[in-house]
Design a protein around this motif. Sequence first.
Motif, PDB file in Angstrom:
ATOM      1  N   PRO A   1       0.821  -1.220   0.000  1.00 59.83           N
ATOM      2  CA  PRO A   1       0.000   0.000   0.000  1.00 59.83           C
ATOM      3  C   PRO A   1       0.855   1.269   0.000  1.00 59.83           C
ATOM      4  CG  PRO A   1       0.081  -0.925   2.201  1.00 59.83           C
ATOM      5  CD  PRO A   1       0.920  -1.828   1.322  1.00 59.83           C
ATOM      6  N   GLY A   2       0.180   2.428  -0.115  1.00 59.82           N
ATOM      7  CA  GLY A   2       0.888   3.696  -0.281  1.00 59.82           C
ATOM      8  C   GLY A   2       1.437   4.312   0.990  1.00 59.82           C
ATOM      9  N   ARG A   3       0.811   4.003   2.115  1.00 60.10           N
ATOM     10  CA  ARG A   3       1.161   4.699   3.348  1.00 60.10           C
ATOM     11  C   ARG A   3       2.645   4.585   3.741  1.00 60.10           C
ATOM     12  NH1 ARG A   3      -0.532   8.590   7.274  1.00 60.10           N
ATOM     13  NH2 ARG A   3       1.456   8.634   8.359  1.00 60.10           N
ATOM     14  N   PRO A   4       3.243   3.392   3.667  1.00 55.99           N
ATOM     15  CA  PRO A   4       4.673   3.313   4.051  1.00 55.99           C
ATOM     16  C   PRO A   4       5.562   4.212   3.189  1.00 55.99           C
ATOM     17  CG  PRO A   4       3.719   1.117   3.933  1.00 55.99           C
ATOM     18  CD  PRO A   4       2.702   2.059   3.363  1.00 55.99           C
ATOM     19  N   MET A   5       5.164   4.420   1.938  1.00 61.20           N
ATOM     20  CA  MET A   5       5.908   5.315   1.051  1.00 61.20           C
ATOM     21  C   MET A   5       5.978   6.707   1.658  1.00 61.20           C
ATOM     22  SD  MET A   5       4.699   6.204  -2.821  1.00 61.20           S
ATOM     23  CE  MET A   5       5.077   7.796  -3.531  1.00 61.20           C
ATOM     24  N   MET A   6       4.824   7.143   2.231  1.00 62.30           N
ATOM     25  CA  MET A   6       4.763   8.458   2.884  1.00 62.30           C
ATOM     26  C   MET A   6       5.642   8.475   4.122  1.00 62.30           C
ATOM     27  SD  MET A   6       3.697  11.482   2.940  1.00 62.30           S
ATOM     28  CE  MET A   6       3.442  12.834   4.082  1.00 62.30           C
ATOM     29  N   ASP A   7       5.582   7.416   4.915  1.00 62.61           N
ATOM     30  CA  ASP A   7       6.392   7.357   6.139  1.00 62.61           C
ATOM     31  C   ASP A   7       7.880   7.456   5.814  1.00 62.61           C
ATOM     32  OD1 ASP A   7       4.040   7.037   7.537  1.00 62.61           O
ATOM     33  OD2 ASP A   7       4.189   4.848   7.628  1.00 62.61           O
TER      34      ASP A   7
END
Lengths: 268, 268
Positions: free
Chosen positions: A244-250
């Motif tokens: 998913p995309g969230r870890p990319m943001m983190d």
Amino acid sequence: MRGTGKANVFGMLAHPIEHTKSPGIFNEIFEQSGLDSLMVPLTCRPDDFDTFWAGITAAENIRGLIISVPYKTAVYHKCSGAHDRAARVQSANSVRRQADGTWYADNFDGVGFIDALKAGAHQIAGQRILQVGAGGAGASLAYCLAEAGAAEIRLTDIDTGRAEQLASLVAKAFPGTRIAVGAPDPSGMHMAINATPVGMRASDPLPMDASKLTPDMTVVDIIMEPAKTALLRAAREIGCRVQPGRPMMDFQVQAMSEFFNIERRGAA
Amino acid sequence: MRGTGKANVFGMLAHPIEHTKSPGIFNEIFEQSGLDSLMVPLTCRPDDFDTFWAGITAAENIRGLIISVPYKTAVYHKCSGAHDRAARVQSANSVRRQADGTWYADNFDGVGFIDALKAGAHQIAGQRILQVGAGGAGASLAYCLAEAGAAEIRLTDIDTGRAEQLASLVAKAFPGTRIAVGAPDPSGMHMAINATPVGMRASDPLPMDASKLTPDMTVVDIIMEPAKTALLRAAREIGCRVQPGRPMMDFQVQAMSEFFNIERRGAA
């Protein structure tokens, strides 16, 4: 009682601004790190951008900004120096104040993406990859995938000209990667990536032909909300590994923290 | 994790900015009030002020600013509307964004002062008052003292011309108050006020002739640090009632909170 006159001030620029959460994320990092720093959301109308930017530049104690849509390219062109990652896509997603008062640009869109894939143990080197989307974020991703040693990238965009231009630029920069424009069809690929906003709304179609996904593939979505997009749900059902995309943001936040020279204590 | 994209952003402008504490005070109020608002310190060099202000004005989500030295007059002249308190001294210490994007000025220098005197049960109406200092803060004070019904104001400044000009303006606005320029001598006065920065440094002389103070007088200092100035210590020794500067700031913060439309819960 953070926010003395000695505080380092940061901004997050976007238009519209209402949806952003980054200033809060950074304010939490500042607080956890015991730093007297603050990040505020900032917005201006596109017609006012030049005036806005001149004013921000005059505000000497603003040390850095995170830049989002639609100002990444405009801000890049205001900078007097840039990391190659920002220069090759002519796009800044982070800028910091230099000693002479001018701005230095970087772009962590692709960095966070690659770091998140690595953290998820998803291999890039030697892989064949379908990437749907050759816009702002997509351009950063394609360069970073090639840089990380992807064997082949199939690039798709509703704007074929944009996809072709990006393919040609990336191929020139990284001749070791075969890159060509093709259909949004994951057949024969190891990895399929959605780098478009298609999937943010419940009524959106799938961004690629999910019927061609097979259980040996990894499917990646850069969308953060919803966390489980229709594409990822379809991929999971087929038995693919998903990212998913969230870890990319983190990971982007971590890279930006280093860029802004924030010494983090404790937090990941 | 305060600071979403919906946050109201406030600034505190001064040059230099390092000494200010106001943003921290307001951030605490925001937090206690459960508000997703933030105040940041902002500074620019005087040569860059016009550019800075145009940029701040373009930043649509900046809702208000506190203005300090040396920008109170310059900011006042950027505003499209003003309270009479700001207009009569041509000086803004607070501005808020109006619906059409322009700025409205107010000035709480005198307001906080009068509120603090009232809270300390120090009478103003009918009193004879020595005021030393006819600069920025002094001008606001003199008007507010006259407005509050002072019988007589003796005004002193190292710049006699500045004192005379202020005396003449205040006399015109409030003909009920006798106001004249004189020596820094409290003889015959009910109250003696220091409205200068003299007393901030340990090596400063006294701002007035303290040998003429008598136990029936009230002595007021607008200086916040040190809390007990040499003037207040001398006055206390003589037996005068004394009023330090800090409550003036607290009442200003309260007035500014109302001006910025901050709903406070709990706090004073």
